[in-house]
Design a protein around this motif. Sequence first.
Motif: not given
Length: 329
Positions: A130-137, A165-168
């Motif tokens: 969650h911490l890593v992916f919530s940087a994008f939204g 944007s998270a995937r890229n």
Amino acid sequence: MSSSSQPQFRYTQTPSKVLHLRNLPWECAEEELIELCKPFGKIVNTKCNVGANRNQAFVEFADLNQAIQMVSYYASSSEPAQVRGKTVYIQYSNRHEIVNNKSPGDTPGNVLLVTIEGVEAGDVSIDVIHLVFSAFGFVHKIATFEKAAGFQALIQFTDAETASSARNALDGRSIPRYLLPEHVGSCHLRISYSAHTDLNIKFQSNRSRDYTNPYLPVNPTAMEGLMQPVVGPDGKKQEPQSNVLLASIENMQYAVTVDVLHTVFSAFGTVQKIAIFEKNGGTQALIQYPDITTAAVAKDALEGHCIYDGGYCKLHLSYSRHTDLNVKV
């Protein structure tokens, strides 16, 4: 020129508006390729990080003459093409356009399928994901599971744009070292799009979360560490849980502000209030969550972790006796 050294060009190739670039810096960004090629014409498509060492790429020009111009320029120039100081070899590709295969997994959607390579299921907690992916939204939901492919997670965002944007940004990257247990070397993320659009999550647990529904029941067997006995394994009484955490910060190499703490702690839920103060020559902070469950998850996930790489600003967390902070502006 001896046959062993790598020629910068093969003249025998049929020109194509797609150029094949080799010997790029590892994980070369699309912007760097465009920077190199745009003096010669309009770039309509790129494919980066190709090949076993992820150091090759394809660039497609709008027009064949633009590609020919670039190849001829570097064929006759005394200066080789360079990216970040590395000599880049350029040749025509044997493909005439870059096809981003629209196989399943390539059609953008709002849910990502993430395979975390090199870890066992228990190594990467759902809170770290969650911490890593919530940087994008805003992350709506996460479900994790083990498959033949390894440890995987489905991550649901509001829309395909946020997901892409998270995937890229993260595909092929590693989760930061300081978020992983000591024994894990590195864990690469492989990310594709899932055909799901809305994950069906029945419980908050250490395998699945729904961040949009605070009223979802917690699965008691699945939330490790939340339903702790009042007496610990060593027979000592454990501190009663609270929705307010007391954080002591060791090794203060950098200033820790309310904003920094808010960023770190809000990965686990809404942070209502934060108070920072000096005590016994050290920095401490109180962080208030709406409920004990969220505080417990944050405490388990962050205990002993450092806010900055290199062991700086290490967190030690306990439950506070406070339940509602009186924070003056």
